[in-house]
Motif scaffolding. Structure first.
Motif, PDB file in Angstrom:
ATOM      1  N   ILE A 116      -7.627   1.906   1.505  1.00  0.00           N
ATOM      2  CA  ILE A 116      -6.332   2.425   1.052  1.00  0.00           C
ATOM      3  C   ILE A 116      -5.282   1.333   1.105  1.00  0.00           C
ATOM      4  O   ILE A 116      -4.505   1.127   0.160  1.00  0.00           O
ATOM      5  CB  ILE A 116      -5.911   3.629   1.917  1.00  0.00           C
ATOM      6  N   ILE A 117      -5.242   0.597   2.212  1.00  0.00           N
ATOM      7  CA  ILE A 117      -4.251  -0.465   2.378  1.00  0.00           C
ATOM      8  C   ILE A 117      -4.526  -1.617   1.420  1.00  0.00           C
ATOM      9  O   ILE A 117      -3.607  -2.186   0.817  1.00  0.00           O
ATOM     10  CB  ILE A 117      -4.240  -0.959   3.830  1.00  0.00           C
ATOM     11  N   GLU A 125     -10.126  -6.295   1.499  1.00  0.00           N
ATOM     12  CA  GLU A 125     -10.177  -5.474   2.706  1.00  0.00           C
ATOM     13  C   GLU A 125     -10.274  -6.305   3.979  1.00  0.00           C
ATOM     14  O   GLU A 125      -9.821  -5.872   5.044  1.00  0.00           O
ATOM     15  CB  GLU A 125     -11.349  -4.492   2.637  1.00  0.00           C
ATOM     16  N   ASP A 126     -10.871  -7.497   3.894  1.00  0.00           N
ATOM     17  CA  ASP A 126     -11.023  -8.318   5.089  1.00  0.00           C
ATOM     18  C   ASP A 126      -9.853  -9.287   5.292  1.00  0.00           C
ATOM     19  O   ASP A 126      -9.899 -10.144   6.179  1.00  0.00           O
ATOM     20  CB  ASP A 126     -12.338  -9.100   5.051  1.00  0.00           C
ATOM     21  N   HIS A 127      -8.785  -9.150   4.507  1.00  0.00           N
ATOM     22  CA  HIS A 127      -7.619 -10.017   4.665  1.00  0.00           C
ATOM     23  C   HIS A 127      -6.918  -9.711   5.986  1.00  0.00           C
ATOM     24  O   HIS A 127      -6.844  -8.558   6.412  1.00  0.00           O
ATOM     25  CB  HIS A 127      -6.654  -9.806   3.499  1.00  0.00           C
ATOM     26  N   THR A 131      -5.778  -6.106   8.012  1.00  0.00           N
ATOM     27  CA  THR A 131      -6.147  -5.775   9.392  1.00  0.00           C
ATOM     28  C   THR A 131      -4.915  -5.428  10.220  1.00  0.00           C
ATOM     29  O   THR A 131      -4.919  -4.458  10.983  1.00  0.00           O
ATOM     30  CB  THR A 131      -6.897  -6.956  10.033  1.00  0.00           C
ATOM     31  N   LEU A 132      -3.845  -6.203  10.076  1.00  0.00           N
ATOM     32  CA  LEU A 132      -2.610  -5.932  10.810  1.00  0.00           C
ATOM     33  C   LEU A 132      -2.027  -4.573  10.430  1.00  0.00           C
ATOM     34  O   LEU A 132      -1.621  -3.785  11.299  1.00  0.00           O
ATOM     35  CB  LEU A 132      -1.584  -7.023  10.523  1.00  0.00           C
TER      36      LEU A 132
END
Length: 372
Positions: A116-117, A125-127, A131-132
Motif C-alpha cells: 500500500i505504501i 517495497e524494499d525501499h 520501511t520507515l
C-alpha cells in the motif's frame, strides 16, 4: 439513436459487472461491526487487485468458503490461503518489534501495508523510506486499533491503581474506534440514504479508511521531508556551533521534535540518548520571507514533556523588545561576553522559547544561554 444509447449503456454495465465479479471476493462477518474489520476491508481495497472487490458479510462457513480473502471471521489465520482472523485461542501474532496482539486490521496491514505504501509513494517495497513509513503508520495508528479490539489498555491497570492515578474526565466516546462503533446505528440526519447493515458498514469502512489515507499522506508529504531536513541539521550541528547543542533549520513549520529525539538515539546507539548527543536549542525562521524574524526554541527533556533541557536564562523571561535588548546588553558589559545584536523580541515567561529579528541575533541568544 435512442436504441444505440441503450445498447452502449448495457455494454458499459456488462463490462463493469465483469470487472467487479472478476475481482477477489472479500468476506467478513455480519452483525455488529468494529473498527478493525472496517479498516481491514478498506486497506485491501487500496490495492489494485482488490480495488473493485465486492464484499460478503456473513458468518456462514459455506458462504465464506467462496471468498478469496476473509478477515475477522472464520477462526483461521493462514496468509497462504488469504485468511486473516485473530479470534482463535491460539492466536498470539504481533507486529514486528511490538507487543500488542494483532486484530484483523493489523494482520492485513502487516501483510499488505508495504505494498500500500509503495503504491502511494511510487517506491519499491524494499525501499528504506517504505520501511520507515510502514513502521510509523503501524505505531501511530494501526496499533491502537489492534489494542482496542483485543482489550489491551494503554497503561497497565494494576500499575495505575497502585499509583492512585484517576482520569479527570471520560474520553472514550471521542476515539475513532468508538465513532465507528456508533456508526452501527442509522444516521437520523440522512433519512433519504440507505440504512441497512451493509450500507452502514460501508460508511464506517470509508470513514476510518479515509483517516488512514490522511495519515499516510501526511507522513509522506510532511513527516518524511521533515525527517530529511532535521537529519541534515543534526548531522551538521557541530558546524553550526562547536558544542553541538544548537541546530539550525532552514525553514519554519518543520515538525522536528520526533525526528530530533530519534536521531539522538541513533547517534547514541541505544534506547536512551547519551548526554553528549543531546541538542538544547533549535533555531528556525518564522516565515519564508528574507527578512523573517527567528525563533530559538528549547528542546524538552522528552517528546511529551514541558520541561526544557536548558531553558533560556531566568533574567530574560517575560521581557520584551527594547527592555530585553537592555538586559542582554547589561549582561555583555558585566561578563565581557560578545554583544548580542539589538532586535530581541521576547522570551517566554517559562523560558522555553524566545525570538529575535535576525538569525544572527537568535543564534547569539542561544550561544549566550548555553554559557549560563
Amino acid at each position: 439513436m435512442l436504441r444505440f444509447r441503450q445498447l452502449f449503456k448495457m455494454a458499459d454495465q456488462t463490462v463493469a459487472k465483469k470487472l467487479k465479479t472478476s475481482s477477489p471476493l472479500i468476506g467478513t462477518h455480519n452483525g455488529h461491526f468494529h473498527a478493525d474489520e472496517a479498516l481491514a476491508v478498506y486497506l485491501l481495497r487500496l490495492l489494485p487487485s482488490y480495488s473493485s472487490s465486492p464484499l460478503v458479510r456473513s458468518r456462514d462457513p459455506a458462504q465464506l468458503a467462496t471468498c478469496h480473502t476473509v478477515v475477522d471471521v472464520g477462526g483461521e489465520y493462514d496468509p497462504s490461503n488469504n485468511r486473516y482472523d485473530h479470534h482463535q485461542r491460539t492466536f498470539a501474532t504481533t507486529f514486528p518489534q511490538h507487543n500488542t496482539k494483532l486484530s484483523s486490521a493489523g494482520l492485513v496491514y502487516m501483510h499488505f501495508g508495504r505494498a500500500i505504501i509503495a503504491q502511494h509513494t511510487s517506491l519499491p517495497e524494499d525501499h528504506e523510506d517504505v520501511t520507515l513509513l510502514y513502521e510509523k503508520l503501524y505505531t501511530d495508528f494501526i496499533e491502537a486499533i489492534d489494542a482496542n479490539d483485543n482489550g489491551v489498555s494503554v497503561y497497565d491497570p494494576a500499575a495505575l491503581a497502585s499509583a492512585n492515578v484517576e482520569k479527570r474526565f471520560r474520553d472514550g466516546s471521542i476515539t475513532i474506534t468508538s465513532v465507528v462503533g456508533d456508526m452501527n446505528n442509522p444516521d437520523p440526519t440522512t433519512p433519504g440514504e440507505p440504512q441497512d447493515e451493509d450500507s452502514l458498514f460501508g460508511r464506517a469502512s470509508t470513514f476510518i479508511g479515509n483517516v488512514f489515507v490522511r495519515k499516510l499522506h501526511h507522513a509522506t508529504s510532511s513527516w518524511m521531508p521533515a525527517r530529511t531536513t532535521v537529519g541534515a541539521a543534526y548531522r551538521s550541528r557541530h558546524e553550526a556551533d562547536p558544542s553541538g547543542r544548537i541546530i539550525v533549520l532552514p525553514q519554519g513549520g518543520v515538525p522536528w521534535k520526533e525526528h530530533l529525539y530519534n536521531f539522538e538515539k541513533e547517534a547514541s546507539g541505544a534506547s536512551e540518548t547519551k548526554p553528549e548527543d543531546q541538542v538544547y536549542y533549535v533555531l528556525y525562521p518564522e516565515s519564508a520571507n528574507e527578512d523573517s524574524k527567528w525563533r530559538v526554541q528549547c528542546v524538552s527533556v522528552s517528546e511529551g514533556s514541558f520541561e526544557s533541557r536548558k531553558p533560556l536564562p531566568e533574567a530574560w523571561r517575560g521581557v520584551r523588545d527594547q527592555d530585553l535588548d537592555g538586559v542582554l546588553a547589561a549582561e555583555a558589559e558585566k561578563t565581557d561576553k560578545p554583544k548580542i545584536p539589538e532586535g530581541a523580541i521576547f522570551t517566554h515567561a517559562s523560558g522555553f522559547i524566545g525570538g529575535h529579528k535576525t538569525k544572527e541575533g537568535a543564534f547569539a541568544m542561544a550561544v549566550r544561554s548555553l554559557e549560563q
